[in-house]
Design an enzyme around this catalytic site. Structure first.
Site, PDB file in Angstrom:
ATOM      1  N   GLU A 214      -6.384 -10.999  -4.705  1.00  0.00           N
ATOM      2  CA  GLU A 214      -6.385 -11.840  -3.670  1.00  0.00           C
ATOM      3  C   GLU A 214      -7.485 -13.034  -3.800  1.00  0.00           C
ATOM      4  O   GLU A 214      -7.355 -14.118  -3.118  1.00  0.00           O
ATOM      5  CB  GLU A 214      -6.414 -11.446  -2.533  1.00  0.00           C
TER       6      GLU A 214
ATOM      7  N   ASP B  78       0.933  -1.406   0.095  1.00  0.00           N
ATOM      8  CA  ASP B  78       0.039   0.002  -0.049  1.00  0.00           C
ATOM      9  C   ASP B  78       0.959   1.269  -0.027  1.00  0.00           C
ATOM     10  O   ASP B  78       0.713   2.306  -0.773  1.00  0.00           O
ATOM     11  CB  ASP B  78      -0.799   0.023   1.383  1.00  0.00           C
TER      12      ASP B  78
ATOM     13  N   LYS C  47     -10.937  -9.522  -6.563  1.00  0.00           N
ATOM     14  CA  LYS C  47     -10.985  -8.637  -5.360  1.00  0.00           C
ATOM     15  C   LYS C  47     -10.774  -7.189  -6.068  1.00  0.00           C
ATOM     16  O   LYS C  47     -11.401  -6.319  -5.504  1.00  0.00           O
ATOM     17  CB  LYS C  47     -10.292  -9.187  -4.402  1.00  0.00           C
ATOM     18  N   GLN C  48      -9.744  -6.958  -6.655  1.00  0.00           N
ATOM     19  CA  GLN C  48      -9.130  -5.979  -7.272  1.00  0.00           C
ATOM     20  C   GLN C  48      -8.507  -6.617  -8.553  1.00  0.00           C
ATOM     21  O   GLN C  48      -8.045  -7.484  -8.536  1.00  0.00           O
ATOM     22  CB  GLN C  48      -8.188  -5.308  -6.463  1.00  0.00           C
TER      23      GLN C  48
HETATM   24  C1  BGC Z   1      -6.049  -5.827  -0.263  1.00  0.00           C
HETATM   25  C2  BGC Z   1      -4.474  -5.907  -0.285  1.00  0.00           C
HETATM   26  C3  BGC Z   1      -3.753  -4.666   0.641  1.00  0.00           C
HETATM   27  C4  BGC Z   1      -4.311  -4.930   2.088  1.00  0.00           C
HETATM   28  C5  BGC Z   1      -4.154  -3.743   2.956  1.00  0.00           C
HETATM   29  C6  BGC Z   1      -6.485  -6.195   1.267  1.00  0.00           C
HETATM   30  O1  BGC Z   1      -7.764  -6.146   1.486  1.00  0.00           O
HETATM   31  O2  BGC Z   1      -6.288  -6.803  -1.039  1.00  0.00           O
HETATM   32  O3  BGC Z   1      -4.260  -5.437  -1.509  1.00  0.00           O
HETATM   33  O4  BGC Z   1      -2.580  -4.713   0.723  1.00  0.00           O
HETATM   34  O5  BGC Z   1      -5.791  -5.160   2.001  1.00  0.00           O
HETATM   35  O6  BGC Z   1      -4.735  -2.594   2.686  1.00  0.00           O
END
Ligand code: BGC
Length: 761
Positions: A482, A356, A592-593
């Site tokens: 994820e 992040d 998820k993203q």
């Molecule tokens: C996301 C990750 C992120 C983490 C912490 C997760 O829900 O999928 O990409 O690094 O949250 O923010």
């Protein structure tokens, strides 16, 4: 303007209260204090009464069901270090509480120019005595160890002796929620008290952790405006220190109790208590007004660089300012810490640092405060040895693999398929280093810190990947999405790895040309053949592409899976991660993203726009945005593709995510990555900023709802003001040397004057 948020609280309930603990938290990058209310809430309410130190941790066991070879068996966790928030007031025999008597006014304010939060309350006791309360809180940017509460009481219609009781509690617990994987499962007391005492009315405690053996010192002092008060400071058997003040007050009079807390730790100081005493002495000498003034001055400096004005959209303007302010509150100002996924606002994700920082928050800091960006990158350099060890644990013969989540640099992720397996973190850190260099031209940083990271991460790619005929492939990794784990040739990973490899070599030759490689080659035993191999791997990096559909598959097997039908998924089943076994999710095309969209955010300048558009549209349909990092990325890329309305709509969502609790979990802490992403939506998205080897370029448009917007950016040591209205784009050189930039594909040299161009429609 637009830097003050005031909320009138009409119904004070559990949900409102825990949410406001986050929204109105105070932090300065070193300490963070939840916005819990001084007098406390009912025992059955969900409250996280926390005070945190960035980078301060305990090591706790990581429960693995089956302890396979080299599995992570312990992790670091951020600690709740003490409670100095409690102040109770008794008015003529009645304890002030929002649950008794009558609340006539209940307001909370965050003032982002003054750097304080405030509660304004009017309360009528069951007896009919009316009091006005103004409670100001601050975590000082000047003295990072300092947290203050200024508690003022006005007697509206009575004379009496008020009783004020203020607590200093060193024995505190961390928060937990066994049903949410994003929080710790067990509530524990990690610090035990080794000293608790009183000296000249200053209470002090030292606590220590069992395993990491870190110590924290907390010191509390009070001053009271009423000279004729009777004060008593005492200690209980459980090490709680109680400050009692009996204060005569007359109708119409106001009295003020000021509570100073100093927090220090043994990570930063050999003797935290000794340092604490010096600090509390200085603080008492300076007085609270000194720190209020210093706070304003610090923030005026911050806002002058981080300014972003949006015309005729107060709501968005406020939301954007809120997000930038939270980034400042969250970022460590020394290299013992970094920026946690929830900043210092709550215990979600246990205070861990993720990708992040580099991918979402760094762009804001690089463009508005390059010094702080450098500091954040140096933190990674300090953990490079641990990243080398981490690579070895995972069976690599060379290179460094940064941990997926961490505090000190060791891997703290227990579920490796969507944790450790996210090797892209190496490429993300490399990308941030390169970006910092492209914005600042700071080659000294590259020589002293950056290049070593670039080479060690590039080595890792050589070790994990291999030449398969004419292609360099990387197998068994997880991309940012994820919901799709452990795949071959994840598009995003291969893209960042390619960039990492290319630039490791490029910057090494730049340093060599300038005679700046120093002892680096010897230090890391670098051979010329490795550099050649890095170049070849970059050149031959395999990037999946589906010729038939003209769409980029997220990885080699993504298109072989059935598509998850999101339209048939019950609303209550989101986020999917809380309702489906991960393995079930991995078998579908559902994100998820979206990795590909994230790759476009970074590399849109070298991508074919039509492929980008088709791919974007494809993934948009199967992305849940269950990650708060998703919508901002979709916004930037939509803007780059000319989908302006879509870009604005995603931006709006990102801007208000925490203020409006859109992910329903802001009570556990803010979403710092999204806050950086919100900044990117405007600067990278609407204003079309991109930074490449060719320099900085802009291609702004004006969202329909706005009449104009403006922001400042630092580039090559100069500060530029970018102003966009319905007719023109105006760029002015505010300070520094002349710089050349590209505006809508045309080179513009900014001398001591302004460049103006018509806005592209
Ligand atoms: C996301 C990750 C992120 C983490 C912490 C997760 O829900 O999928 O990409 O690094 O949250 O923010």
């Amino acid at each position: 303007m637009n830097k003050v948020i005031t909320k009138k609280i009409k119904s004070f309930d559990n949900a409102r209260s825990s949410l406001d603990e986050t929204i109105f938290h105070n932090a300065n990058g070193y300490i963070g204090v939840r916005g819990t209310i001084e007098e406390g809430v009912p025992a059955e309410w969900d409250t996280m009464r926390g005070m945190y130190i960035n980078g301060f941790y305990e090591v706790i066991p990581m429960k693995q069901a089956e302890n396979l070879c080299n599995f992570v068996d312990k992790k670091e966790t951020m600690l709740n270090v003490c409670d100095t928030q409690t102040i109770k007031l008794n008015v003529n025999g009645h304890d002030f509480s929002l649950f008794s008597g009558k609340t006539l006014l209940n307001e909370r304010t965050l003032d982002m120019e003054a750097g304080i939060t405030k509660r304004n309350i009017r309360w009528q006791s069951p007896k009919g005595d009316k009091v006005g309360l103004e409670i100001k809180r601050m975590t000082s940017f000047e003295e990072l160890s300092l947290f203050t509460i200024e508690y003022s009481v006005t007697a509206e219609n009575f004379d009496c002796e008020l009783v004020l009781r203020s607590l200093h509690l060193p024995e505190v617990y961390n928060y937990s929620d066994p049903n949410d994987p994003r929080l710790a499962a067990d509530s524990e007391k990690f610090l035990h008290c080794i000293t608790a005492d009183i000296k000249d009315s200053v209470s002090y405690t030292v606590t220590e952790t069992n395993v990491s053996k870190l110590k924290c010192a907390t010191l509390v002092a009070h001053t009271i405006s009423a000279k004729n008060s009777r004060i008593c400071v005492s200690k209980t058997d459980d090490n709680t220190i109680i400050y009692d003040a009996v204060v005569p007050i007359k109708k119409g009079q106001t009295i003020t109790l000021t509570k100073y807390t100093i927090i220090t730790d043994s990570l930063r100081h050999k003797d935290p208590l000794e340092v604490g005493f010096k600090k509390i002495e200085a603080v008492l000498k300076n007085g609270i007004d000194h720190y209020y003034e210093a706070q304003k001055a610090y923030l005026s400096g911050f806002w002058s660089k981080a300014m972003m004005e949006i015309e005729n959209d107060n709501e968005m303007s406020l939301a954007v300012n809120f997000n930038m302010y939270q980034l400042l509150q969250s970022a460590a100002k020394d290299s013992y810490g970094n920026i946690a996924a929830k900043g210092l606002s709550g215990e979600g994700y246990e205070g861990h640092y993720f990708w992040d920082t580099e991918m979402f928050m760094m762009p804001f800091f690089v463009l508005t405060n390059p010094e702080l960006a450098k500091q954040l990158l140096k933190y990674r350099y300090q953990t490079l040895d641990k990243a080398r060890e981490n690579a070895q644990f995972l069976g690599h013969k060379k290179g460094a693999l940064f941990p997926w989540r961490t505090i000190t640099g060791v891997e703290c992720s227990g579920y490796y398929p969507s944790g450790t397996c996210q090797y892209h973190i190496d490429g993300d850190i490399a990308y941030a280093i390169i970006n910092y260099y492209l914005v600042t031209g700071d080659l000294d940083f590259i020589r002293d810190f950056g290049e070593e990271i670039l080479l060690e991460t590039a080595r890792l790619w050589l070790d994990v990947g291999f030449f398969d005929g004419d292609r360099f492939v990387i197998n068994m990794v997880t991309g940012p999405d994820e919901y799709t784990c452990m795949v071959n040739n994840n598009y995003y990973t291969n893209m960042v790895a390619k960039y990492n490899l290319e630039w490791a070599v490029k910057l090494f030759s730049i340093l060599e040309e300038k005679g700046m490689t120093g002892k680096l080659k010897k230090k890391i035993k670098l051979h010329d053949a490795e550099l050649t191999e890095m170049s070849q791997a970059a050149e031959k990096m395999y990037l999946p592409f589906d010729e038939k559909s003209g769409i980029i598959p997220q990885d080699d097997s993504f298109f072989d899976k059935p598509v998850w039908d999101l339209s048939k998924t019950p609303k209550g089943n989101f986020p999917l991660l809380l309702h489906y076994h991960p393995l079930h999710l991995y078998r579908y095309q559902v994100c998820k993203q979206a990795d590909t969209v994230m790759a476009f955010l970074l590399f849109s300048q070298v991508m074919d726009k039509e492929i980008m558009r088709r791919t974007y549209e494809y993934y948009e349909k199967i992305t849940t945005h269950d990650s708060s990092l998703s919508k901002c990325a979709f916004s930037v890329v939509a803007a780059n593709l000319g989908m302006r309305e879509k870009a604005y709509s995603y931006f709006g969502n990102s801007a208000k995510l925490d203020l409006m609790n859109l992910h329903h979990n802001t009570k556990d802490g803010i979403h710092t990555a999204n806050m950086g992403g919100c900044y990117m939506s405007v600067v990278y998205g609407f204003a079309g900023l991109s930074i490449t080897e060719k320099g900085l370029s802009l291609a702004p448009f004006l969202p329909d709802k706005w009449e104009g917007y403006s922001f400042k950016i630092c580039f090559m040591g100069s500060v530029l003001l970018v102003e966009i209205d319905s007719e023109n784009v105006k760029i002015s050189l505010i300070s520094g040397d002349p710089v050349e930039i590209t505006l809508y594909d045309k080179k513009v040299k900014l001398m001591d004057k302004t460049a103006t161009k018509s806005l592209l429609r």
